[in-house]
Structure formats: C-alpha cells, structure tokens
Design an enzyme around this catalytic site. Structure first.
Site, PDB file in Angstrom:
ATOM      1  CB  SER A 117      -0.923  -0.044   1.132  1.00 17.90           C
ATOM      2  OG  SER A 117      -1.836   0.886   1.070  1.00 17.90           O
ATOM      3  CG  HIS A 118       0.107   3.571   3.072  1.00 16.35           C
ATOM      4  ND1 HIS A 118      -0.898   2.771   3.359  1.00 16.35           N
ATOM      5  CD2 HIS A 118       0.655   3.689   4.726  1.00 16.35           C
ATOM      6  CE1 HIS A 118      -0.642   1.975   4.511  1.00 16.35           C
ATOM      7  NE2 HIS A 118      -0.131   2.752   5.352  1.00 16.35           N
ATOM      8  CG  ASP A 281      -2.556   4.176  -1.542  1.00 18.33           C
ATOM      9  OD1 ASP A 281      -3.325   4.370  -2.395  1.00 18.33           O
ATOM     10  OD2 ASP A 281      -2.433   3.246  -0.658  1.00 18.33           O
ATOM     11  CG  ASP A 283      -2.750  -0.058  -2.797  1.00 19.34           C
ATOM     12  OD1 ASP A 283      -2.488   0.630  -2.192  1.00 19.34           O
ATOM     13  OD2 ASP A 283      -3.517  -1.079  -2.191  1.00 19.34           O
ATOM     14  CG  ASP A 285      -6.173   1.184  -1.365  1.00 21.86           C
ATOM     15  OD1 ASP A 285      -5.169   1.784  -1.216  1.00 21.86           O
ATOM     16  OD2 ASP A 285      -5.889   0.075  -0.603  1.00 21.86           O
ATOM     17  NE  ARG A 286      -4.166   4.066   2.920  1.00 24.28           N
ATOM     18  CZ  ARG A 286      -3.331   4.403   4.200  1.00 24.28           C
ATOM     19  NH1 ARG A 286      -2.849   5.359   4.452  1.00 24.28           N
ATOM     20  NH2 ARG A 286      -3.564   3.481   5.071  1.00 24.28           N
ATOM     21  CE  LYS A 380      -7.548   2.003   1.777  1.00 20.39           C
ATOM     22  NZ  LYS A 380      -7.649   1.013   2.932  1.00 20.39           N
TER      23      LYS A 380
END
Ligand code: G1P
Ligand code: ZN
Length: 547
Positions: A117-118, A281, A283, A285-286, A380
């Site tokens: 992710s982030h 982010d 990947d 999703d944010r 998300k």
C-alpha cells in the site's frame, strides 16, 4: 512439466495484518518466505488439495520492487497447484481497486494482490501480499487466520519448473497446464468508471478554465489517471504529476496525506493553485482531496459524497446505506440520518465492509485514513473518489471550499484530526494502551475543562451478517457532547509500533466552523496526553504525522 515439491521449514511470522502480509523486501526475499505464504493461501482456499477444475485467479501488484519476481514465482506455484487460468496485469501491474474490479467482472475464484500500500518501496522498503476472495474483497479474518495457521505448519510447497512468462506484452500464454492471460490493467477499470460517473459533464468542466492536479506519487495510479483523466476526460496534459510508476516510488512515501504528498500540497496552497488537487497511494486505493488552499478531511469527503451521491449516474437511485470505520468521524452519520438510510460503525480495515456491501446494506464506505469507496468494487478506490468529486463539482458549480462550508452549515462540522506516533518501541506503546484501559473504570463522569466523559470502552464489533465478533479494536473515550478521543495501535506498520490518536469535536455553530482544526481540538489533545501520559512515556514532543 515438472512439479517440484520443495521442502521448507514453516515460518512463524506470517500473520496477515489489517491488509495482508507486509514485511521488509529482504524478508520476502529470504529463501522460501514468499513461497511458504503462497502455499498456505492455496492450501487454505483449495482445502489442502489441488485447485478445483477451471479455477481462475487474478494476479497483479502496485509495481514496487520485487513485484516482478514475485509474480513469476506465484505463476509457477499456481500452475503446480492446479490453477487453470491466471489473469495478470501487464507488467505485473494492477491497482488494488482494479484487481477487485477484474475479479468481479470475470467472476474468478479470487486474486492475489502484491502491495504494501502506502509503505515505502525499493530494496530497503516494504513488500506485501494479500488474498482477495470471489467478491473482490480482502479475505475475511476467518480465512486470514486459517492462512496464518497453515503457514506455521506446512512443510513444503509446489512449484513448476518453467521459463518466465513475458508479462510485459498483453496476450495469452501457457505455463505447464495453466493459461496465463496478460491483460491491460486499466481497460476494465476505466470502463467501470465510465459507467458510474457523468463523463460528459466532467469533460465539459475540464474543457473550461477548471484546473486539476492529480499526484500519482510515482505509484500505480499513474497509468490509470493518465488514461482516465487526461485521455478520456480531456484534462490538460500535465494534470497528472509523478505519473510514471517507479519501483521505489522515486524514494518517496506514497501516502496521500499532508505530510507525504507535499509536492501536491505546495501546488494547492500556491497563489495560482488549480481548483481540485488529489493524490493516491502506492496501490491506488487511497485518496486525498484538496481544494484551492483547502484540505478536505477524508471523513468529510465521505459525508459530502454521500450527501451528493445522486448527482452521479451510478448512484442516481440513491444509496442503501453508509459504513464507516470506528475512528472515522461521525460526519457521515449525520448525512445518513437525513437521508433516512442506516450508518454502520465497523472496526478499522476495509474487509469489514465486504459483508455489508454483499448484503446490499450499504453503498458507500469510508475510513479516516484516506479511504473511500462503494459497492462498485470491494476495495477502497482512490481514483473513484477523485472522479466522484469531479462529478459533484461539474454539477454544483461551487468550489471545493464552498461545498464544505455549505455542508457544515447544513449538518454541523465534526472537527477532526489524527495524530500518529510512528516507530515507538512496542512495549511502550502496549504499556500506554494498558495504562489507559486500566483507567476506564474511573473515567466516566469525570470533567476535563468543557468536557465530561460519558463512556469509555475497547471497541468490539459483531458483524450483523455473519455474527463474527472482533474485539480489541481501539480504546474510545466519548464525551457528553459527542466529541471523542480514540487510541488505537496500527496493524500495518512494519517498524515497532505506531500509536494513532483520533480526535473529534462536534461544532454546530457556523460562525466557528471555519477555525483551524488543531486549535479547535487543542483541549481534547491536552486531555489525550494527560490520560495516556504519552509525552512522558515516549519522550516525544509531537506526533510524527498530523492529518
Ligand atoms: C491503516 C489505516 C486503516 C486502513 C489500513 C489499510 O491501518 O488506519 O484505516 O484500512 O491502513 O489501508 P492501521 O495502520 O491503522 O492498522
Ligand atoms: Zn493502499
């Protein structure tokens, strides 16, 4: 084709956190580490047998360092475990929401998403993997617990001997008995976005003097944003910045918040700032949403999207309900109440929304941690949120700030902030939590300045659909006027412990709603420090990140 059974000594540290297994790249590179976890996933989902006939899986990641190697290993293991077909994003790329979209669209058995992710990437950075089920969402705890248990006991894994699949070219390939389809990672997702939003209205908005800046932070959304925002919607070329995905995200921290997306923040607070700024982010999703010189908290963003949902064609019939994670502010609750739809409060982590969405109980979901999404996928979705805002702006002809001011005037403002203390020694963080919890008996009724404690608890959640219970989800201190302080330990950090303090104060008075959030929250911040003895116990004077 040789199927090799490779003996391993099981690993003890492969417990998936809120969003899969995350470790330093070096850990994933250690012998058999990735293989052990992947075999544990296959054993769990296929019941310690070969995959059922015709099983298809989706595979892709955020392009970070080790993504390409991991893809080849997983493909060879999938073939050895009897998987019939794998859909792989070209170049090994699939944003998390796009992977969810592809799993659902092609009704596959599930998918493996490679991402941390982030978290920073590169040889010194983090890597991660998670399994998503057939509904496109992260595997529920029941499955991740079983994967963890299996990872601690298996003694070997299966892998075929085969040359690497050329994942940089779309097309169909064979790996042993398995079909590998290398797909365009953007096409299916872009098509879904066109079905949800009024692209005509957004195109018109962007053709005028409306300025847009999307910061892909050298992460996975670059190709998605360029295709959708610049090519399909006609945003000026250059509207997408840092649009080339890099294995180390250009050395940055691909987390769209005010600290890490500083390049975007500088652009949006300059005199000639564009009208809408957004970032996503690692990947994809944010999301972070900014107006000209104006930050929209993710909690407010969810509430605004809910209040304006019917302006987007995909939501024109109205929403069934909203779900938000417990630490997310109650701004969305107020909108749900007005709309006459339910609002659910779930533990942190997107996986808790899946059952509610599958049961048709909620349409929109959100977390304070820059996560917003809907039942169009089961993750998300960063770009989706940006498109929703563009759709709203195209229809309402107001600035981002004007939309918020009107929203607060109508619903009241839930002034909100999160303070993160990163990389604390784990024992100190655990002590702080234990100490706080130990005081819960004496707190209710106590008065701190203008606040009186109404209740304290350690949040637990019973899933209304499957009845599963999740305990220990965060310490809540609720005040009489609805204001709150929440303490929670992160489940995604990879270095020591991260303590998150969530602060929320309700402000019904429009004349005071424009005040700086940190100032409005100062009394609650002081109470949080006093109750937790945080400064004294950690020696930290201020949080690592304030959002
Ligand atoms: C963080 C966020 C949480 C989010 C998760 C995955 O988890 O706080 O809302 O679901 O990342 O993106 P945490 O580190 O707090 O456990
Ligand atoms: Zn993410």
């Amino acid at each position: 084709m040789n199927i090799n059974s490779v003996a391993t000594t099981p690993f003890k540290d492969q417990k998936p956190g809120t969003s899969g297994l995350r470790k330093k790249v070096a850990v994933f590179q250690s012998p058999n580490y990735l293989e052990n976890f992947v075999q544990a996933v296959f054993d769990t989902i296929f019941g310690n047998a070969a995959a059922p006939p015709d099983t298809a899986l989706v595979l892709g990641g955020d392009g970070r360092y080790y993504n390409r190697e991991a893809i080849q290993i997983i493909l060879r293991m999938a073939a050895a475990n009897g998987v019939a077909r794998v859909l792989v994003g070209q170049g090994g790329i699939l944003s998390t929401p796009a992977a969810s979209c592809v799993i659902r669209k092609y009704a596959t058995y599930g998918g493996l998403i490679l991402s941390a992710s982030h978290n920073p990437g590169g040889p010194e950075g983090d890597f991660g993997i998670k399994y998503n089920t057939a509904n496109g969402g992260p595997a529920p705890e029941k499955i991740t617990d079983a994967i963890y248990a299996r990872s601690r006991e298996l003694s070997g894994y299966r892998i075929v001997d085969a040359p690497a699949v050329p994942i940089d070219k779309t097309g169909n390939y064979r790996l042993g008995e398995m079909d590998v389809e290398v797909i365009d990672p953007v096409a299916d997702y872009a098509e879904l976005m066109e079905a949800l939003f009024d692209f005509g209205a957004i195109r018109e908005l962007l053709a005028g003097d409306f300025g847009l800046c999307f910061d892909a932070m050298h992460a996975v959304t670059g190709p998605y944003a360029k295709e959708i925002l610049e090519r399909r919607l006609g945003a000026a070329s250059g509207s997408v910045i840092n649009g080339v995905p890099l294995e180390d995200f250009g050395g940055g921290h691909p987390d769209p918040n005010l600290t890490y997306a500083h390049e975007l923040v500088e652009i949006m607070y300059a005199v000639d700032a564009p009208d809408l700024g957004a970032a996503s982010d690692g990947d994809g999703d944010r999301n972070m949403i900014l107006g000209r010189g104006f930050f929209v908290t993710p909690s407010d963003s969810l509430a605004v999207i809910a209040a304006n949902a019917i302006l987007a064609p995909g939501y024109a019939a109205g929403i069934a309900g909203i779900a938000r994670s417990m630490p997310t502010s109650a701004a969305a609750d107020r909108v749900a109440e007005k709309l006459g739809v339910p609002c659910f409060e779930t533990p942190t982590g997107w996986k808790f929304f899946g059952n509610l969405m599958d049961a048709g109980k909620v349409t929109l979901c959100g977390e304070e941690s820059f996560g917003t999404g809907s039942s169009h996928v089961r993750e998300k979705d960063g770009l989706w949120a940006v498109l929703f805002w563009l759709n709203i702006l195209a229809k309402r002809h107001l600035s981002v700030e004007q939309i918020l001011i009107k929203h607060w005037a109508e619903y009241g403002r839930n002034v909100y902030s999160r303070h993160d203390y990163e990389a604390l020694p784990s024992d100190i963080a655990a002590d702080i939590m234990a100490h706080l919890k130990g005081r819960f008996g004496e707190l209710p009724g106590q008065v701190f300045g203008d606040y009186r404690v109404k209740f304290c608890d350690d949040f637990s959640y019973t899933d209304p659909i499957d009845g599963s219970v999740s305990t220990g989800q965060g310490l809540r201190i609720g005040m009489d006027d609805g204001s709150r302080i929440v303490f929670r330990l992160s489940g995604t950090g990879t270095e020591g412990a991260t303590l998150r303090i969530y602060l929320e104060a309700f402000e019904p008075d429009p004349s005071r709603q424009g005040a700086d959030a940190q100032l409005s929250l100062a009394p609650l911040i002081a109470i949080a420090d006093e109750l937790s003895q945080l400064r004294q116990r950690t020696g930290r004077e201020r949080p690592t990140v304030i959002t």
